[in-house]
Design a protein around this motif. Structure first.
Motif, PDB file in Angstrom:
ATOM      1  N   ASP A   1       8.061   5.643  -8.995  1.00  0.00           N
ATOM      2  CA  ASP A   1       7.830   4.855  -7.573  1.00  0.00           C
ATOM      3  C   ASP A   1       6.500   4.074  -7.816  1.00  0.00           C
ATOM      4  OD1 ASP A   1       9.446   6.296  -6.325  1.00  0.00           O
ATOM      5  OD2 ASP A   1       8.106   7.837  -5.530  1.00  0.00           O
ATOM      6  N   LYS A   2       5.467   4.358  -8.711  1.00  0.00           N
ATOM      7  CA  LYS A   2       4.195   3.726  -9.006  1.00  0.00           C
ATOM      8  C   LYS A   2       4.738   2.208  -9.854  1.00  0.00           C
ATOM      9  CE  LYS A   2       0.662   4.598  -8.036  1.00  0.00           C
ATOM     10  NZ  LYS A   2      -0.305   4.132  -6.953  1.00  0.00           N
TER      11      LYS A   2
ATOM     12  N   LEU B   1       7.564   1.138  -9.730  1.00  0.00           N
ATOM     13  CA  LEU B   1       8.419   0.216  -8.918  1.00  0.00           C
ATOM     14  C   LEU B   1       7.524  -0.775  -8.093  1.00  0.00           C
ATOM     15  CD1 LEU B   1      11.179   2.366  -7.166  1.00  0.00           C
ATOM     16  CD2 LEU B   1      11.366   0.417  -8.954  1.00  0.00           C
ATOM     17  N   SER B   2       6.456  -0.571  -7.886  1.00  0.00           N
ATOM     18  CA  SER B   2       5.464  -1.372  -7.231  1.00  0.00           C
ATOM     19  C   SER B   2       4.598  -2.171  -7.954  1.00  0.00           C
ATOM     20  CB  SER B   2       4.486  -0.377  -6.356  1.00  0.00           C
ATOM     21  OG  SER B   2       3.722   0.540  -7.234  1.00  0.00           O
ATOM     22  N   LEU B   3       4.896  -2.166  -9.257  1.00  0.00           N
ATOM     23  CA  LEU B   3       4.284  -3.033 -10.337  1.00  0.00           C
ATOM     24  C   LEU B   3       4.879  -4.334 -10.492  1.00  0.00           C
ATOM     25  CD1 LEU B   3       2.701  -0.518 -12.872  1.00  0.00           C
ATOM     26  CD2 LEU B   3       1.410  -1.640 -11.010  1.00  0.00           C
TER      27      LEU B   3
END
Length: 70
Positions: A9-10, A12-14
């Motif tokens: 999830d982290k 994906l946000s990068l």
């Protein structure tokens, strides 16, 4: 939520470049932790190779003068 899902999830946000760096770092860590197993396998392979050449030399007496005469 397990750790792998949190990392996913982290990532994906990068931005794409940063996510690529995360992937390279994860691959680096995986390779670093795999080395001891690879080294152990290499030691076993070397031991099996040299086992063919082992000889019992416990009864052999080395004579330096005789060796120098050869």
């Amino acid at each position: 939520m397990n750790l792998a899902t949190r990392i996913y999830d982290k990532a994906l946000s990068l931005p794409q470049q940063a996510a690529s760096e995360v992937l390279h770092f994860a691959e680096f860590l995986a390779a670093r932790h795999a080395k001891p197993a690879a080294q152990q396998a290499a030691k076993q392979d070397a031991g099996a190779f040299y086992a063919r050449y082992q000889a019992d030399l416990s009864g052999y007496r080395f004579d330096r003068d005789e060796a120098n005469a050869r």
